[in-house]
Write a protein that holds these residues in place. Structure first.
Motif, PDB file in Angstrom:
ATOM      1  N   TYR A   1       0.827  -1.210   0.000  1.00  0.00           N
ATOM      2  CA  TYR A   1       0.000   0.000   0.000  1.00  0.00           C
ATOM      3  C   TYR A   1       0.862   1.261   0.000  1.00  0.00           C
ATOM      4  CZ  TYR A   1      -4.349  -2.623   0.659  1.00  0.00           C
ATOM      5  OH  TYR A   1      -5.421  -3.460   0.468  1.00  0.00           O
TER       6      TYR A   1
ATOM      7  N   ILE B   1       1.702   1.877  -3.568  1.00  0.00           N
ATOM      8  CA  ILE B   1       0.558   2.440  -4.286  1.00  0.00           C
ATOM      9  C   ILE B   1       0.356   3.903  -3.926  1.00  0.00           C
ATOM     10  CG2 ILE B   1      -1.965   2.343  -4.482  1.00  0.00           C
ATOM     11  CD1 ILE B   1      -1.682  -0.749  -4.155  1.00  0.00           C
TER      12      ILE B   1
ATOM     13  N   SER C   1       2.863   6.602  -5.217  1.00  0.00           N
ATOM     14  CA  SER C   1       3.035   6.765  -6.665  1.00  0.00           C
ATOM     15  C   SER C   1       2.391   8.044  -7.193  1.00  0.00           C
ATOM     16  CB  SER C   1       2.459   5.555  -7.400  1.00  0.00           C
ATOM     17  OG  SER C   1       1.040   5.549  -7.324  1.00  0.00           O
TER      18      SER C   1
ATOM     19  N   TYR D   1      -0.622   4.648  -9.471  1.00  0.00           N
ATOM     20  CA  TYR D   1      -1.407   3.508  -8.995  1.00  0.00           C
ATOM     21  C   TYR D   1      -2.452   4.039  -8.028  1.00  0.00           C
ATOM     22  CZ  TYR D   1       2.691   0.901 -10.627  1.00  0.00           C
ATOM     23  OH  TYR D   1       3.719   0.389 -11.381  1.00  0.00           O
TER      24      TYR D   1
ATOM     25  N   GLY E   1      -5.375   2.778  -5.308  1.00  0.00           N
ATOM     26  CA  GLY E   1      -6.065   1.715  -4.591  1.00  0.00           C
ATOM     27  C   GLY E   1      -7.562   1.863  -4.768  1.00  0.00           C
TER      28      GLY E   1
ATOM     29  N   PHE F   1      -5.933  -2.451  -7.200  1.00  0.00           N
ATOM     30  CA  PHE F   1      -5.508  -1.130  -7.653  1.00  0.00           C
ATOM     31  C   PHE F   1      -5.697  -1.003  -9.159  1.00  0.00           C
ATOM     32  CE2 PHE F   1      -1.872  -3.953  -7.642  1.00  0.00           C
ATOM     33  CZ  PHE F   1      -1.176  -3.681  -8.808  1.00  0.00           C
TER      34      PHE F   1
END
Length: 362
Positions: free
Chosen positions: A275, A278, A281, A285, A287, A301
């Motif tokens: 996570y 993610i 980023s 990306y 979630g 994601f």
């Protein structure tokens, strides 16, 4: 042979130590000159495996003595029907809390047996979160309240469970049982297909409070009556003996790892890593589950475009990553990081995601 990075949602990764152990005994179980698949389910050799799996599951999950542990067949999907057949009686209603496809399927089956209603749902939010505990509805004539503890498709998970002393709670825990400590005594029945954290497909674990047995009607088909399996200690008919053998090995592996306390720590480390990748980023990306409902087992994601997602999945497969495509009903990407998925696999995925991001940042 070089092992691939297995992020399949189920059947899913098994511990490599367990696979190696099973391989070493496949043709000659404990020097008996036969495979475990060839033993009679009435033999003393198989009986030790069967009883040992039951005892070890009780130990690891701290299952109270007033609960039965059953090893059944048919997957969680058969439990969708067995539960209302055994406990949804005329004059009562089953209360279903909807958090995704599997809880919806369970509700659909219950309505074929008797009356059922929705006491809570996150469908209006595309199942991206778990319903608010304070918004759940209950009825005086609830036969039971059913929930799905972890949602593999949408990547959400109940972090705490609803409690109400007047209600009997039933939970499908197929995709997160054995991944964290559980308040078993808050539930009348827990069921789980093995193919996520417990072992291979083929066996379904049911943990059932004994006092519920008195509520079962007498006109059920024999195989669909929980009392049949309790009375015969899950040996009424030929059990999925090899799957239960593998289950026993996974339970032994879990114990050697330090039990649920250590397994939960390991899972938290993997979850945090993925996570963080993610969220760090900056939107490359995204979630799909809301932060407070994120699953520690299934990380879902998306990428900025369908074209980038397809390229991501293609390049990931070329690098040895398996099972990252999201469920066909929702698309996107999904990494299932069950107990048997090692930290180095998650680290490799994180590294790949960083590299892909830098190559294709828009």
């Amino acid at each position: 042979m070089e092992r691939r990075y297995n992020f399949n949602a189920g059947p899913s990764a098994l511990p490599q130590d367990v696979l190696s152990h099973a391989q070493s005994e496949l043709l000659n179980y404990q020097q008996q000159g036969m495979s475990i698949m060839e033993f009679s389910h009435r033999s003393k050799e198989y009986q030790r495996i069967h009883d040992g799996a039951n005892e070890l599951l009780r130990e690891l999950l701290e299952i109270p003595d007033d609960y039965e542990v059953l090893f059944l067949q048919g997957g969680a999907s058969l439990q969708f029907s067995m539960i209302p057949m055994n406990f949804l009686h005329q004059g009562y209603m089953a209360n279903y809390l909807l958090t995704g496809s599997w809880s919806q399927k369970a509700l659909t089956e219950a309505k074929k047996i008797g009356e059922a209603y929705i006491g809570g749902s996150s469908k209006e939010a595309d199942f991206k979160r778990i319903p608010d505990l304070n918004a759940l509805k209950y009825g005086e004539n609830d036969a039971y309240v059913h929930l799905t503890s972890n949602n593999t498709i949408h990547g959400t998970q109940w972090k705490s469970f609803p409690q109400r002393k007047e209600s009997t709670f039933i939970a499908d825990m197929s995709s997160d049982i054995l991944s964290r400590s559980l308040p078993i005594d808050q539930f009348g029945l827990i069921y789980a297909g093995a193919q996520k954290n417990l072992g291979p497909a083929g066996v379904t674990v049911v943990i059932l409070k004994k006092d519920l047995l008195s509520e079962i009607p007498d006109n059920l088909p024999t195989m669909l009556d929980y009392r049949t399996h309790v009375d015969k200690k899950s040996l009424y008919n030929t059990p999925p003996s090899f799957a239960i053998y593998m289950l026993s090995l996974v339970l032994e592996w879990t114990k050697k790892k330090g039990g649920l306390k250590e397994i939960e720590k390991m899972n938290a480390e993997k979850t945090k890593l993925l996570y963080t990748t993610i969220d760090g980023s900056k939107g490359f990306y995204s979630g799909t589950a809301e932060a407070d409902s994120r699953s520690s087992m299934n990380v879902t994601f998306t990428l900025p475009s369908k074209e980038l997602e397809d390229l991501f999945l293609k390049e990931a497969e070329e690098e040895g990553f398996v099972g990252l495509k999201g469920h066909r009903s929702v698309g996107g990407c999904r990494a299932s990081i069950y107990n048997a998925v090692p930290l180095n696999s998650v680290q490799a995925l994180s590294d790949f995601m960083h590299t892909f991001h830098h190559k294709h940042n828009i």
